[in-house]
Design a protein around this motif. Structure first.
Motif, short mmCIF file in Angstrom:
data_model
loop_
_atom_site.label_atom_id
_atom_site.label_comp_id
_atom_site.label_asym_id
_atom_site.label_seq_id
_atom_site.Cartn_x
_atom_site.Cartn_y
_atom_site.Cartn_z
N GLY A 55 -0.67 -1.27 11.73
CA GLY A 55 -1.93 -0.65 12.12
C GLY A 55 -2.16 0.67 11.42
N SER A 56 -3.34 1.24 11.63
CA SER A 56 -3.71 2.50 11.00
C SER A 56 -4.34 3.44 12.02
CB SER A 56 -4.69 2.26 9.84
OG SER A 56 -4.16 1.36 8.89
N PRO A 100 0.83 -1.21 0.00
CA PRO A 100 0.00 0.00 0.00
C PRO A 100 0.86 1.26 0.00
CG PRO A 100 0.06 -0.98 2.19
CD PRO A 100 0.75 -1.95 1.28
N ALA A 101 0.30 2.36 -0.52
CA ALA A 101 1.01 3.64 -0.57
C ALA A 101 0.86 4.34 0.78
CB ALA A 101 0.47 4.49 -1.71
N LEU A 102 1.51 3.80 1.79
CA LEU A 102 1.46 4.35 3.14
C LEU A 102 2.84 4.89 3.50
CD1 LEU A 102 -0.60 1.55 4.93
CD2 LEU A 102 -1.43 3.75 4.11
N ALA A 103 2.93 6.22 3.59
CA ALA A 103 4.23 6.87 3.75
C ALA A 103 5.03 6.34 4.92
CB ALA A 103 4.03 8.38 3.87
N GLN A 104 4.50 6.53 6.14
CA GLN A 104 5.26 6.17 7.32
C GLN A 104 5.28 4.67 7.57
OE1 GLN A 104 2.45 7.76 7.14
NE2 GLN A 104 1.12 7.51 8.92
N ASP A 156 -6.58 1.47 14.68
CA ASP A 156 -6.84 0.09 14.24
C ASP A 156 -5.51 -0.65 14.19
OD1 ASP A 156 -7.70 -2.24 13.16
OD2 ASP A 156 -8.73 -1.37 11.43
N LEU A 157 -5.29 -1.56 15.12
CA LEU A 157 -4.01 -2.25 15.22
C LEU A 157 -4.03 -3.65 14.62
CD1 LEU A 157 -2.94 -1.19 18.83
CD2 LEU A 157 -2.38 -0.12 16.64
N ARG A 158 -5.04 -3.95 13.80
CA ARG A 158 -5.06 -5.24 13.12
C ARG A 158 -3.99 -5.26 12.03
NH1 ARG A 158 -10.36 -5.78 10.29
NH2 ARG A 158 -9.79 -3.64 9.76
N LYS A 177 -7.74 -10.43 13.46
CA LYS A 177 -8.30 -9.79 14.64
C LYS A 177 -7.21 -8.99 15.34
CE LYS A 177 -11.86 -13.31 15.46
NZ LYS A 177 -12.42 -14.28 16.43
N GLY A 178 -7.63 -7.98 16.06
CA GLY A 178 -6.68 -7.16 16.77
C GLY A 178 -7.37 -6.04 17.51
N LEU A 179 -6.59 -5.25 18.21
CA LEU A 179 -7.12 -4.17 19.01
C LEU A 179 -7.57 -3.01 18.13
CD1 LEU A 179 -7.56 -3.02 21.89
CD2 LEU A 179 -5.23 -2.09 21.74
N SER A 180 -8.75 -2.49 18.39
CA SER A 180 -9.23 -1.29 17.70
C SER A 180 -9.90 -0.38 18.72
CB SER A 180 -10.21 -1.66 16.58
OG SER A 180 -11.31 -2.38 17.09
N LEU A 181 -9.56 0.90 18.65
CA LEU A 181 -10.05 1.89 19.61
C LEU A 181 -10.63 3.08 18.89
CD1 LEU A 181 -6.94 1.94 21.98
CD2 LEU A 181 -9.06 0.71 22.40
#
Length: 496
Positions: A428-429, A381-385, A441-443, A449-453
């Motif tokens: 995550g995002s 994906p085009a995700l900079a960081q 979103d830490l999936r 599955k994962g932590l999402s807040l």
């Protein structure tokens, strides 16, 4: 004057390199024909940086100052490499906070990090340079690139000047450009949100429209149009900008421009679902928060963009005073023109070690690169960081190992073990939706599955994470002070 002096310096460097090479016939960094060509060009007075010779540091040429290129510049070992950065801007943009500058939450300088601070060698080392130019072509056989200076149309300055730069290692980190999907009128009428000058243009246009709305005799219909802000694209950038803009309207505009508070509004247009990569629960939370903030959500596809309105696929006309376009990125015309194999999405094709396999000493990182089909790896994906910065860090380590093993120069026979291939792991995002609310979103993938807040705690995590990711302590201080100033006194609404 300064630009002309730099070009004279480059020409002298090229001539010096050519003369040194002439007196040291026992070693050649690349083919004799290519070296001869470089010497001939230098003799003709063609400005440029000639090939390195035995006894000199190897030269790494980096094209671009985005996340990937900046991290590579930062981590390269300049005790063994000369670094030449060629790019149309002399700074890196901290893009996750760019939306905040459009409405005055942050100042523009808070998200811009000068290249000379990221890699001091480009302003201190005699063989390292930053060149304000664009690469227009590459000759892999001769190990040279063609460049042209960038002046942005400024008058009374150096005109467009062409020159060549010889390289030992070449790294494409020139990023991508905003996708318009061939829709008529987008380039002419919409503003993208990828550079600091885009944010400055959005801010000027927004404040201009606010002030013009006071003009006596302006019809209600026209007042509603010029105060209608339309955002196309429901990804993280579009959602964050919509959230910042609605927050600005609720907390600042309605207090200081109370007579237009019933006219100004924001519309977010997305073809599918907003934040499609996030957990479904977080998407619903973001939708509810944006609606509470006064953002109108429209599901549709833009078919045409005209000077004062855009037309959707269902025929609906949406008038606007400010149009911000944020629908993802794709390969630039320059990347498409390069004579290298391409990945399935049109980017420069690379192997597992980020090398362009069809030529020697050429690499590609960041949004301009993608794995070849032969590697069996998915398109990143085009995700900079997330992706680009880690690729820059990985490639710097690979090049440093090559230099220490004696393989830093062009066509070197001393090849170091490249080590393990590059592996991307999604961490995550995050996205903010305004009103001191954010999503975390830490999936590791959509299916896992994962932590999402969501909520205020997520907002604190979002701010803390990005504050620590800002490149320098100087800019971290700027960002922290700007946030505090906005909290205490509100956003600045001066149009400068």
């Amino acid at each position: 004057m300064a630009a002309a002096s730099l070009l004279r310096s480059l020409t002298r460097h090229a001539r010096g390199a050519s003369a040194y090479h002439h007196h040291h016939q026992t070693w050649a960094p690349f083919s004799t024909a290519a070296a001869a060509g470089a010497r001939d060009e230098a003799r003709k007075g063609f400005p440029g940086l000639g090939p390195t010779v035995k006894g000199e540091k190897a030269r790494v040429v980096v094209l671009g100052t985005g996340w990937a290129g900046s991290r590579l510049l930062k981590d390269l070992d300049t005790s063994g490499y000369d670094v030449v950065c060629v790019a149309p801007r002399n700074h890196m943009v901290f893009t996750p906070l760019l939306a905040s500058t459009c409405v005055g939450t942050l100042e523009f300088r808070s998200v811009a990090e000068p290249v000379a601070r990221i890699q001091p060698a480009v302003s201190k080392s005699p063989g390292s340079f930053f060149l304000l130019a664009r690469c227009t072509g590459v000759n892999p056989d001769a190990h040279t690139i063609d460049c042209e200076t960038v002046t942005d149309g400024e008058k009374d300055t150096l005109g467009p000047t062409k020159f060549k730069v010889a390289y030992d290692k070449l790294v494409f980190a020139c990023g991508a450009e905003a996708l318009t999907f061939g829709i008529r009128g987008v380039t002419e009428h919409a503003i993208f949100l990828r550079e600091v000058h885009h944010a400055q243009e959005i801010r000027r246009r927004l404040l201009l429209n606010l002030m013009l709305s006071d003009v006596p005799g302006l019809s209600e219909e026209e007042k509603r149009r010029i105060l209608h802000c339309v955002v196309v694209g429901g990804g993280p950038t579009g959602v964050e900008f919509s959230g910042e803009l609605s927050d600005f309207i609720m907390r600042d505009v309605k207090q200081r421009y109370s007579h237009v508070k019933d006219y100004i509004h924001v519309t977010l247009i997305e073809a599918n679902e907003i934040l499609s990569s996030f957990d479904v629960r977080l998407r619903q939370y973001a939708t509810n928060q944006l609606i509470k903030s006064g953002v109108r959500l429209v599901q549709g596809i833009v078919k045409d963009v005209q000077p004062n309105k855009l037309i959707l696929d269902n025929g609906e006309e949406v008038p606007y005073g400010l149009l911000v376009w944020s629908t993802g990125v794709g390969p630039s015309p320059f990347v498409k023109s390069l004579p290298f194999p391409k990945s399935p999405c049109g980017r420069i094709g690379v192997d597992e070690w980020l090398r362009v396999p069809s030529v020697r000493d050429v690499y590609a990182i960041g949004d301009c690169s993608g794995f070849l089909e032969s590697t069996g790896k998915d398109v990143l994906p085009a995700l900079a960081q997330q992706v680009a910065e880690r690729q820059g860090k990985y490639l710097a380590s690979l090049l440093n190992r090559a230099m220490k093993a004696g393989g830093g120069h062009a066509n070197s026979q001393a090849e170091a073990d490249p080590g393990p291939p590059f592996v991307y792991k999604h961490l995550g995002s995050m996205a903010t939706v305004g009103r001191y609310k954010a999503l975390v979103d830490l999936r590791q993938s959509k299916e896992s599955k994962g932590l999402s807040l969501a909520g205020f705690v997520s907002f604190l995590i979002w701010r803390s994470a990005y504050l620590t990711r800002v490149v320098s302590w100087r800019n971290r201080f700027y960002v922290a002070i700007n946030w505090l100033t906005t909290l205490l006194f509100g956003r600045d609404i001066s149009r400068i």
